[in-house]
Design an enzyme around this catalytic site. Structure first.
Site, PDB file in Angstrom:
ATOM      1  N   ASP A  53       0.871  -1.180   0.000  1.00  0.00           N
ATOM      2  CA  ASP A  53       0.000   0.000   0.000  1.00  0.00           C
ATOM      3  C   ASP A  53       0.909   1.231   0.000  1.00  0.00           C
ATOM      4  O   ASP A  53       1.331   1.691  -1.056  1.00  0.00           O
ATOM      5  CB  ASP A  53      -0.929  -0.096   1.215  1.00  0.00           C
ATOM      6  CG  ASP A  53      -1.969   1.012   1.283  1.00  0.00           C
ATOM      7  OD1 ASP A  53      -2.163   1.704   0.272  1.00  0.00           O
ATOM      8  OD2 ASP A  53      -2.579   1.194   2.357  1.00  0.00           O
ATOM      9  N   PHE A  89     -10.291  -0.292  -0.535  1.00  0.00           N
ATOM     10  CA  PHE A  89      -9.978  -1.141   0.613  1.00  0.00           C
ATOM     11  C   PHE A  89     -10.550  -2.529   0.373  1.00  0.00           C
ATOM     12  O   PHE A  89     -11.755  -2.698   0.236  1.00  0.00           O
ATOM     13  CB  PHE A  89     -10.503  -0.548   1.919  1.00  0.00           C
ATOM     14  CG  PHE A  89      -9.882  -1.233   3.102  1.00  0.00           C
ATOM     15  CD1 PHE A  89      -8.624  -0.862   3.544  1.00  0.00           C
ATOM     16  CD2 PHE A  89     -10.537  -2.292   3.731  1.00  0.00           C
ATOM     17  CE1 PHE A  89      -8.011  -1.528   4.604  1.00  0.00           C
ATOM     18  CE2 PHE A  89      -9.931  -2.964   4.786  1.00  0.00           C
ATOM     19  CZ  PHE A  89      -8.671  -2.576   5.226  1.00  0.00           C
TER      20      PHE A  89
HETATM   21  P1  IMP Z   1       1.787  -0.447   3.889  1.00  0.00           P
HETATM   22  O1  IMP Z   1       2.834  -0.492   4.953  1.00  0.00           O
HETATM   23  O2  IMP Z   1       1.066   0.862   3.843  1.00  0.00           O
HETATM   24  O3  IMP Z   1       2.281  -0.875   2.518  1.00  0.00           O
HETATM   25  O4  IMP Z   1       0.654  -1.426   4.339  1.00  0.00           O
HETATM   26  C1  IMP Z   1       0.730  -2.736   4.198  1.00  0.00           C
HETATM   27  C2  IMP Z   1      -0.196  -3.403   5.200  1.00  0.00           C
HETATM   28  O5  IMP Z   1      -1.407  -2.652   5.387  1.00  0.00           O
HETATM   29  C3  IMP Z   1      -0.598  -4.731   4.659  1.00  0.00           C
HETATM   30  O6  IMP Z   1       0.219  -5.757   5.161  1.00  0.00           O
HETATM   31  C4  IMP Z   1      -2.031  -4.867   5.112  1.00  0.00           C
HETATM   32  O7  IMP Z   1      -2.074  -5.510   6.356  1.00  0.00           O
HETATM   33  C5  IMP Z   1      -2.557  -3.461   5.324  1.00  0.00           C
HETATM   34  N1  IMP Z   1      -3.427  -3.003   4.217  1.00  0.00           N
HETATM   35  C6  IMP Z   1      -3.184  -2.032   3.295  1.00  0.00           C
HETATM   36  N2  IMP Z   1      -4.197  -1.889   2.427  1.00  0.00           N
HETATM   37  C7  IMP Z   1      -5.131  -2.812   2.797  1.00  0.00           C
HETATM   38  C8  IMP Z   1      -6.420  -3.181   2.256  1.00  0.00           C
HETATM   39  O8  IMP Z   1      -6.935  -2.656   1.247  1.00  0.00           O
HETATM   40  N3  IMP Z   1      -7.068  -4.164   2.918  1.00  0.00           N
HETATM   41  C9  IMP Z   1      -6.564  -4.801   4.020  1.00  0.00           C
HETATM   42  N4  IMP Z   1      -5.360  -4.502   4.537  1.00  0.00           N
HETATM   43  C10 IMP Z   1      -4.647  -3.508   3.934  1.00  0.00           C
END
Ligand code: IMP
Ligand code: MG
Length: 183
Positions: free
Chosen positions: A102, A151
Site C-alpha cells: 500500500d 480497501f
Molecule cells: P503499507 O505499509 O502501507 O504498505 O501497508 C501494508 C499493510 O497494510 C498490509 O500488510 C495490510 O495488512 C494493510 N493493508 C493495506 N491496504 C489494505 C487493504 O486494502 N485491505 C486490508 N489490509 C490492507
C-alpha cells in the site's frame, strides 16, 4: 458488532489461482533448483503462503514475522514488528512475502530488519499492489495483481481481523469504512 458489506468481487478464486500459478513460475525461473527461505509477514500473507509453497519444487524453508501497521481499521499507524518466529536466515536466499503493498512502509521496514540478519539475497513478492499509494522508492520484485486504490478484504486480507477466510478478494462498502474511520 456491525458487519461491513462486500460491494464487489475484485478477484475471484479462479483468477487468484492463475495469479499464484504465474508467481510460482516466475520464482522457478528466478531461483531454479536453489533452496529458498520464504519469510511471510503475518497474518495477511498466510493464505498466499499456503497456496504458493505447494506450487514450488525447489527446497523451501518457511519463516514467519509479524508486522502490523493497521490498528484495527483502515488507517496506517506505527509499525509493530515481531520477529521471535524467525529462522536464522544468514547466507540464505530469502523471499519476503506480504499480502499487499500500500504505502510500502511495511515491506521497506521489514526488508531492513531482514538485511540486518545478513541473508545472501532478499527479494520481495506481494499478492496485491495498490496503485498510486506508495510513499517509498522501493518496489516489490514480484507482484501477483495490481489493484486500484480501494480497501479490499479476503484471501488473507482483513478488516478489523475479519474476512481473511474469504476465498476471493472483495471491496468493502465505502460508507461502512467511513463510519469506522471517524470512530
Ligand atoms: P503499507 O505499509 O502501507 O504498505 O501497508 C501494508 C499493510 O497494510 C498490509 O500488510 C495490510 O495488512 C494493510 N493493508 C493495506 N491496504 C489494505 C487493504 O486494502 N485491505 C486490508 N489490509 C490492507
Ligand atoms: Mg498485513
Amino acid at each position: 458488532m456491525e458487519t461491513a458489506e462486500i460491494l464487489k468481487i475484485l478477484l475471484n478464486e479462479q483468477q487468484i489461482g492463475l495469479g499464484i500459478d504465474r508467481l510460482a513460475m516466475q520464482l522457478k525461473k528466478h531461483y531454479k533448483d536453489n533452496p529458498i527461505t520464504i519469510v511471510a509477514i503475518m497474518t495477511g500473507s498466510l493464505v498466499m503462503l499456503a497456496d504458493l509453497i505447494r506450487r514450488l519444487e525447489m527446497p523451501v524453508c518457511i519463516s514467519l514475522i509479524q508486522a502490523s501497521s493497521y490498528r484495527g481499521g483502515t488507517k496506517s499507524g506505527d509499525l509493530l514488528v515481531q520477529d521471535h518466529m524467525m529462522l536464522d536466515i544468514k547466507d540464505r536466499d530469502v523471499l519476503l512475502i506480504d499480502d499487499i503493498f500500500d504505502t510500502g512502509r511495511t515491506l521497506v521496514e521489514v526488508t531492513k530488519r531482514l538485511a540486518d540478519m545478513k541473508p545472501k539475497t532478499i527479494r520481495t513478492a506481494v499478492f496485491l499492489n495498490k496503485l498510486g499509494q506508495s510513499v517509498v522508492t522501493a518496489v516489490p520484485d514480484f507482484v501477483v495483481f495490481e489493484i486500484p486504490n480501494e480497501f479490499v478484504v479476503g484471501y488473507g486480507l482483513d478488516y478489523q481481523d475479519l474476512y481473511r477466510n474469504l476465498p476471493f478478494v472483495g471491496v468493502l462498502e465505502d460508507s461502512d469504512l467511513q463510519n469506522h474511520l471517524t470512530a
